[in-house]
Design an enzyme around this catalytic site. Structure first.
Site, PDB file in Angstrom:
ATOM      1  N   MET A 186       0.954  -1.166   0.113  1.00  0.00           N
ATOM      2  CA  MET A 186      -0.077  -0.161   0.212  1.00  0.00           C
ATOM      3  C   MET A 186       0.792   1.331   0.091  1.00  0.00           C
ATOM      4  O   MET A 186       0.370   2.262   0.317  1.00  0.00           O
ATOM      5  CB  MET A 186      -0.937   0.157   1.230  1.00  0.00           C
ATOM      6  CG  MET A 186      -1.871  -1.014   1.163  1.00  0.00           C
ATOM      7  SD  MET A 186      -3.495  -0.830   1.939  1.00  0.00           S
ATOM      8  CE  MET A 186      -2.867  -0.683   3.741  1.00  0.00           C
ATOM      9  N   LEU A 203       6.768   3.269   1.356  1.00  0.00           N
ATOM     10  CA  LEU A 203       7.549   2.120   1.545  1.00  0.00           C
ATOM     11  C   LEU A 203       8.719   2.272   2.643  1.00  0.00           C
ATOM     12  O   LEU A 203       9.344   3.340   2.863  1.00  0.00           O
ATOM     13  CB  LEU A 203       8.086   1.839   0.243  1.00  0.00           C
ATOM     14  CG  LEU A 203       7.361   1.386  -1.011  1.00  0.00           C
ATOM     15  CD1 LEU A 203       8.198   1.382  -2.289  1.00  0.00           C
ATOM     16  CD2 LEU A 203       6.425   0.317  -0.601  1.00  0.00           C
ATOM     17  N   HIS A 204       8.951   1.089   3.271  1.00  0.00           N
ATOM     18  CA  HIS A 204      10.118   1.197   4.348  1.00  0.00           C
ATOM     19  C   HIS A 204      11.233   0.125   4.214  1.00  0.00           C
ATOM     20  O   HIS A 204      10.576  -0.919   3.199  1.00  0.00           O
ATOM     21  CB  HIS A 204       9.566   1.527   5.543  1.00  0.00           C
ATOM     22  CG  HIS A 204       8.433   0.127   5.796  1.00  0.00           C
ATOM     23  ND1 HIS A 204       8.464  -1.162   5.899  1.00  0.00           N
ATOM     24  CD2 HIS A 204       7.016   0.431   6.320  1.00  0.00           C
ATOM     25  CE1 HIS A 204       7.626  -1.778   6.243  1.00  0.00           C
ATOM     26  NE2 HIS A 204       6.551  -1.018   6.248  1.00  0.00           N
ATOM     27  N   HIS A 207       9.413  -3.332   3.593  1.00  0.00           N
ATOM     28  CA  HIS A 207       8.983  -3.594   2.076  1.00  0.00           C
ATOM     29  C   HIS A 207      10.294  -4.026   1.268  1.00  0.00           C
ATOM     30  O   HIS A 207      10.099  -4.835   0.275  1.00  0.00           O
ATOM     31  CB  HIS A 207       8.338  -2.439   1.353  1.00  0.00           C
ATOM     32  CG  HIS A 207       6.962  -1.931   1.937  1.00  0.00           C
ATOM     33  ND1 HIS A 207       6.755  -0.812   2.919  1.00  0.00           N
ATOM     34  CD2 HIS A 207       5.858  -2.564   2.167  1.00  0.00           C
ATOM     35  CE1 HIS A 207       5.694  -0.898   3.167  1.00  0.00           C
ATOM     36  NE2 HIS A 207       4.829  -1.876   3.012  1.00  0.00           N
ATOM     37  N   GLY A 232       4.610 -10.470   3.639  1.00  0.00           N
ATOM     38  CA  GLY A 232       5.635 -10.265   4.947  1.00  0.00           C
ATOM     39  C   GLY A 232       4.626 -11.139   6.449  1.00  0.00           C
ATOM     40  O   GLY A 232       3.359 -10.810   6.275  1.00  0.00           O
ATOM     41  N   GLU A 233       5.381 -11.759   6.877  1.00  0.00           N
ATOM     42  CA  GLU A 233       4.939 -12.227   7.928  1.00  0.00           C
ATOM     43  C   GLU A 233       4.426 -11.383   9.078  1.00  0.00           C
ATOM     44  O   GLU A 233       3.946 -11.917  10.036  1.00  0.00           O
ATOM     45  CB  GLU A 233       6.057 -13.142   8.753  1.00  0.00           C
ATOM     46  CG  GLU A 233       5.922 -14.006  10.072  1.00  0.00           C
ATOM     47  CD  GLU A 233       7.095 -14.470  10.341  1.00  0.00           C
ATOM     48  OE1 GLU A 233       7.486 -15.870  10.330  1.00  0.00           O
ATOM     49  OE2 GLU A 233       7.997 -13.744  10.688  1.00  0.00           O
ATOM     50  N   ASP A 281       2.282  -9.304   8.826  1.00  0.00           N
ATOM     51  CA  ASP A 281       0.730  -9.615   8.816  1.00  0.00           C
ATOM     52  C   ASP A 281       0.390 -10.998   8.801  1.00  0.00           C
ATOM     53  O   ASP A 281      -0.133 -11.606   7.863  1.00  0.00           O
ATOM     54  CB  ASP A 281       0.097  -8.923   7.605  1.00  0.00           C
ATOM     55  CG  ASP A 281       0.430  -7.404   7.615  1.00  0.00           C
ATOM     56  OD1 ASP A 281      -0.595  -6.489   7.937  1.00  0.00           O
ATOM     57  OD2 ASP A 281       1.403  -6.839   6.846  1.00  0.00           O
ATOM     58  N   SER A 336       4.322   1.287   8.048  1.00  0.00           N
ATOM     59  CA  SER A 336       3.910   2.533   7.347  1.00  0.00           C
ATOM     60  C   SER A 336       3.266   3.361   8.345  1.00  0.00           C
ATOM     61  O   SER A 336       3.427   4.511   8.428  1.00  0.00           O
ATOM     62  CB  SER A 336       3.106   2.459   6.056  1.00  0.00           C
ATOM     63  OG  SER A 336       3.570   1.387   5.075  1.00  0.00           O
ATOM     64  N   ARG A 337       2.484   2.680   9.378  1.00  0.00           N
ATOM     65  CA  ARG A 337       1.685   3.663  10.125  1.00  0.00           C
ATOM     66  C   ARG A 337       2.767   4.167  11.437  1.00  0.00           C
ATOM     67  O   ARG A 337       2.210   4.999  12.003  1.00  0.00           O
ATOM     68  CB  ARG A 337       0.772   2.855  10.902  1.00  0.00           C
ATOM     69  CG  ARG A 337      -0.531   2.216   9.994  1.00  0.00           C
ATOM     70  CD  ARG A 337      -1.267   1.238  10.800  1.00  0.00           C
ATOM     71  NE  ARG A 337      -2.105   0.324   9.783  1.00  0.00           N
ATOM     72  CZ  ARG A 337      -3.461   1.114   9.524  1.00  0.00           C
ATOM     73  NH1 ARG A 337      -3.828   2.106  10.040  1.00  0.00           N
ATOM     74  NH2 ARG A 337      -4.171   0.361   8.798  1.00  0.00           N
TER      75      ARG A 337
END
Ligand code: AMP
Length: 286
Positions: free
Chosen positions: A30, A33-34, A37, A154-155, A157, A193-194
């Site tokens: 979404m 990016l960090h 990602h 990604g694990e 989530d 991202s949050r």
């Protein structure tokens, strides 16, 4: 690196790649990016010839309009990160491209919709009604538009991985799925991202991963699971963090556990100020 915005153009680009027998990879995101990602991109890059980064803030997986409105968006920076990390094409469609019938018809159940399976029922699914249906729907769209050979999730989530694996199996989508380990900041905070929305609560947010690390150690030492989880919950509340759940679950079925052998997974979600964070950790016992 290309930036493509229309489904039609994306399909025609991919037809060329497929004609040239290129193995196609997909990284769904979404945006904002960090390094989490980036680690997904690095994991999949050697496995494929042509790599698509999907960048789309999917409205149907947000159960709160406010959460959707404040979700961080930074396309120019994301394009830089993607280019540096070795992406071939960024696909950043508009909402109208992905929901051609409009969101109202989606929400009214008039357009065709995908429903997530029973892996989605607890935890995130219970606290965010409609979230995993939105995820399952958009992932099906990703897979139909891109038709990737391989996709990476990604694990971080953890439950989403279970939902996507079930979707891939039940609808015979036939995509090879790679699962990337969770990336943390040096402080222990899971990259998200949050995190950019935390502001003054950035320091406070570190308590979530600390509570999980403590719980992991105690469970691995043989302490009573229910007691450890209750203490983790209480310790966060003492710091004015509001946990939504902290549970130990079976890594395959997501069923809550109080006893286990081998490996299990802690899953947690908590509100730090106005920001909702999730975290997860594997627990191992002989
Ligand atoms: P998002 O943009 O938050 O939807 O995430 C896109 C993908 O990146 C998902 O598969 C996430 O699980 C994954 N991801 C997000 N944060 C992390 C992290 N800290 N470590 C590893 N993967 C992550």
């Amino acid at each position: 690196m290309q930036l493509i915005r229309s489904v039609k153009e994306m399909r025609s680009d991919l037809d060329k790649q497929r004609g040239a027998k290129q193995r196609i990879g997909l990284v769904p995101t979404m945006g904002a990016l960090h390094q989490g990602h980036e680690s997904l991109i690095h994991l999949i890059r050697p496995e494929v010839d042509y790599l698509v980064l999907w960048l789309f803030v999917n409205p149907t997986q947000f159960n709160s309009p406010d959460d959707l409105a404040k979700y961080p968006r930074q396309l120019d920076r994301d394009l830089e990160v993607a280019r540096e990390a070795g992406v071939d094409v960024v696909f950043a469609p508009s909402v109208e491209e992905i929901y051609p019938d409009g969101l109202e018809r989606y929400y009214a159940g008039h357009s065709v919709r995908v429903h997530a399976g029973d892996c989605s029922f607890g935890f995130e699914g219970a606290h965010r009604p409609g979230h995993f249906d939105g995820v399952a729907h958009v992932v099906t769209c990703f897979f139909n538009i891109i038709r990737p050979d391989v996709a990476v999730f990604g694990e971080k989530d953890f439950q989403q991985v279970k939902v996507v694996q079930q979707l891939n199996r039940d609808l015979h989508l036939g995509v090879e799925l790679l699962i990337a380990p969770l990336k943390r900041e040096a402080s222990g905070l899971a990259l998200s991202s949050r995190n950019a929305l935390l502001g003054d609560d950035a320091q406070l947010a570190l308590s979530l991963s600390r509570a999980l690390f403590r719980a992991k150690t105690r469970i691995e030492e043989g302490d009573d699971v229910a007691e450890v989880l209750a203490e983790a919950d209480a310790s966060l509340r003492r710091e004015s963090i509001e946990p939504e759940y902290i549970e130990l679950v079976d890594s395959m079925t997501m069923s809550p556990l109080t006893h286990f052998e081998g490996a299990a997974q802690i899953v947690a979600a908590a509100n730090v100020g106005t920001v909702r964070l999730i975290d997860t950790m594997q627990v191992r016992k002989q």
